[in-house]
Enzyme design. Structure first.
Site, PDB file in Angstrom:
ATOM      1  N   CYS A 182       0.843  -1.190   0.000  1.00  0.00           N
ATOM      2  CA  CYS A 182       0.000   0.000   0.000  1.00  0.00           C
ATOM      3  C   CYS A 182       0.880   1.243   0.000  1.00  0.00           C
ATOM      4  O   CYS A 182       1.898   1.297   0.691  1.00  0.00           O
ATOM      5  CB  CYS A 182      -0.967  -0.024   1.180  1.00  0.00           C
ATOM      6  SG  CYS A 182      -0.557   1.035   2.553  1.00  0.00           S
ATOM      7  N   GLU A 183       0.518   2.215  -0.796  1.00  0.00           N
ATOM      8  CA  GLU A 183       1.364   3.386  -0.963  1.00  0.00           C
ATOM      9  C   GLU A 183       1.301   4.341   0.219  1.00  0.00           C
ATOM     10  O   GLU A 183       2.115   5.261   0.319  1.00  0.00           O
ATOM     11  CB  GLU A 183       1.011   4.136  -2.250  1.00  0.00           C
ATOM     12  CG  GLU A 183      -0.362   4.746  -2.277  1.00  0.00           C
ATOM     13  CD  GLU A 183      -0.643   5.441  -3.615  1.00  0.00           C
ATOM     14  OE1 GLU A 183      -1.290   6.490  -3.581  1.00  0.00           O
ATOM     15  OE2 GLU A 183      -0.225   4.936  -4.669  1.00  0.00           O
ATOM     16  N   HIS A 184       0.369   4.116   1.142  1.00  0.00           N
ATOM     17  CA  HIS A 184       0.256   5.022   2.285  1.00  0.00           C
ATOM     18  C   HIS A 184       1.211   4.660   3.424  1.00  0.00           C
ATOM     19  O   HIS A 184       1.722   5.538   4.109  1.00  0.00           O
ATOM     20  CB  HIS A 184      -1.182   5.042   2.809  1.00  0.00           C
ATOM     21  CG  HIS A 184      -2.154   5.596   1.825  1.00  0.00           C
ATOM     22  ND1 HIS A 184      -3.458   5.163   1.726  1.00  0.00           N
ATOM     23  CD2 HIS A 184      -2.009   6.542   0.862  1.00  0.00           C
ATOM     24  CE1 HIS A 184      -4.074   5.823   0.765  1.00  0.00           C
ATOM     25  NE2 HIS A 184      -3.219   6.652   0.226  1.00  0.00           N
ATOM     26  N   HIS A 185       1.443   3.357   3.632  1.00  0.00           N
ATOM     27  CA  HIS A 185       2.320   2.929   4.728  1.00  0.00           C
ATOM     28  C   HIS A 185       3.439   1.995   4.275  1.00  0.00           C
ATOM     29  O   HIS A 185       4.251   1.577   5.091  1.00  0.00           O
ATOM     30  CB  HIS A 185       1.495   2.220   5.812  1.00  0.00           C
ATOM     31  CG  HIS A 185       0.465   3.087   6.460  1.00  0.00           C
ATOM     32  ND1 HIS A 185      -0.841   3.142   6.023  1.00  0.00           N
ATOM     33  CD2 HIS A 185       0.553   3.956   7.505  1.00  0.00           C
ATOM     34  CE1 HIS A 185      -1.527   3.997   6.778  1.00  0.00           C
ATOM     35  NE2 HIS A 185      -0.710   4.510   7.669  1.00  0.00           N
ATOM     36  N   GLN A 189      -5.470  -0.409  -3.952  1.00  0.00           N
ATOM     37  CA  GLN A 189      -6.184  -1.544  -4.533  1.00  0.00           C
ATOM     38  C   GLN A 189      -7.205  -1.099  -5.568  1.00  0.00           C
ATOM     39  O   GLN A 189      -7.388  -1.751  -6.598  1.00  0.00           O
ATOM     40  CB  GLN A 189      -6.854  -2.372  -3.428  1.00  0.00           C
ATOM     41  CG  GLN A 189      -7.526  -3.625  -3.955  1.00  0.00           C
ATOM     42  CD  GLN A 189      -8.056  -4.502  -2.849  1.00  0.00           C
ATOM     43  OE1 GLN A 189      -7.458  -4.602  -1.780  1.00  0.00           O
ATOM     44  NE2 GLN A 189      -9.189  -5.141  -3.072  1.00  0.00           N
ATOM     45  N   HIS A 244      -5.062  -6.043   4.018  1.00  0.00           N
ATOM     46  CA  HIS A 244      -4.111  -4.935   4.083  1.00  0.00           C
ATOM     47  C   HIS A 244      -3.462  -4.883   5.458  1.00  0.00           C
ATOM     48  O   HIS A 244      -4.141  -4.699   6.465  1.00  0.00           O
ATOM     49  CB  HIS A 244      -4.831  -3.614   3.797  1.00  0.00           C
ATOM     50  CG  HIS A 244      -5.267  -3.465   2.378  1.00  0.00           C
ATOM     51  ND1 HIS A 244      -4.803  -2.457   1.563  1.00  0.00           N
ATOM     52  CD2 HIS A 244      -6.109  -4.204   1.615  1.00  0.00           C
ATOM     53  CE1 HIS A 244      -5.351  -2.581   0.354  1.00  0.00           C
ATOM     54  NE2 HIS A 244      -6.148  -3.632   0.373  1.00  0.00           N
ATOM     55  N   CYS A 275      -1.771  -2.605   6.745  1.00  0.00           N
ATOM     56  CA  CYS A 275      -1.943  -1.308   7.398  1.00  0.00           C
ATOM     57  C   CYS A 275      -3.233  -1.255   8.215  1.00  0.00           C
ATOM     58  O   CYS A 275      -3.406  -0.387   9.061  1.00  0.00           O
ATOM     59  CB  CYS A 275      -1.903  -0.177   6.378  1.00  0.00           C
ATOM     60  SG  CYS A 275      -3.134  -0.327   5.075  1.00  0.00           S
TER      61      CYS A 275
END
Length: 198
Positions: free
Chosen positions: A86-89, A127, A155, A157
């Site tokens: 995931c690009e956030h975490h 996703q 996920h 995260c």
């Protein structure tokens, strides 16, 4: 460079990753010079080069070779395992993709669609975006009469931090062409993907 790679403006810089990981270890209060951590920055750099290799690969190459085949029924590959981040975490997203298309005079080899999923998932991702990218790519390259994609994933995260809900599953779908315009086709696709579980 292999046939599946494309020149990149920003190739993976292993030395820069090593330096950054060493700084992270220092920032969290660890000693990067202790025995167990001495090689950790290099290991992490090699891991990032592996898990983000899709940034420097072109997924379209896997769909360029097709076979003329008269077929106007759905072709489905179910349970394609995927691992993304995931690009956030930058934490793992682990799941499976179900991909179907209705050919328009040509089909691709069975391994090609999983290869497309693999290339697109080996990037920092959302996703929702990954699901749409797969659908759009198949429509564009195969000129398919319709495409349906469902991704189910867990996920990290959400399961190991923050709300901490292990066992939860995130489901996204994208439908194009006949899968979007024809409710019966869409229902058949969803039944083939999820029906066996009920």
């Amino acid at each position: 460079m292999s046939e599946h790679e494309t020149p990149a403006d920003h190739p993976i810089d292993l030395d820069r990753i090593r330096r950054a990981v060493r700084e992270i270890l220092l920032a969290v209060g660890e000693d990067p010079e202790r025995e167990g951590l001495l090689e950790t920055p290099a290991r992490v750099a090699r891991m990032y080069a592996e898990i983000f290799r899709g940034l420097h690969q072109e997924p379209r190459v896997h769909l360029r070779k097709s076979f003329t085949q008269r077929c106007d029924e759905m072709v489905l590959i179910r349970d394609i395992r995927l691992v993304s981040f995931c690009e956030h975490h930058l934490l793992p997203v682990i799941g499976k993709a179900h991909v179907a298309y209705i050919p328009n005079g040509k089909v691709v080899g069975l391994s090609k669609i999983p290869r497309v999923v693999d290339v697109l998932s080996k990037r920092p991702q959302l996703q929702e975006r990954l699901t749409q990218q797969i659908a759009d790519l198949l429509m564009d390259e195969l000129k398919a009469r319709g495409v349906g994609v469902v991704i189910e994933a867990s996920h990290s995260c959400m399961t190991i931090r923050g709300v901490k809900k292990p066992g939860s599953s995130f489901v996204t779908s994208a439908v194009r062409g006949g899968f979007k315009d024809n409710p019966a086709t869409r229902a058949e696709f969803m039944s083939l993907v999820f029906g066996a579980r009920h």
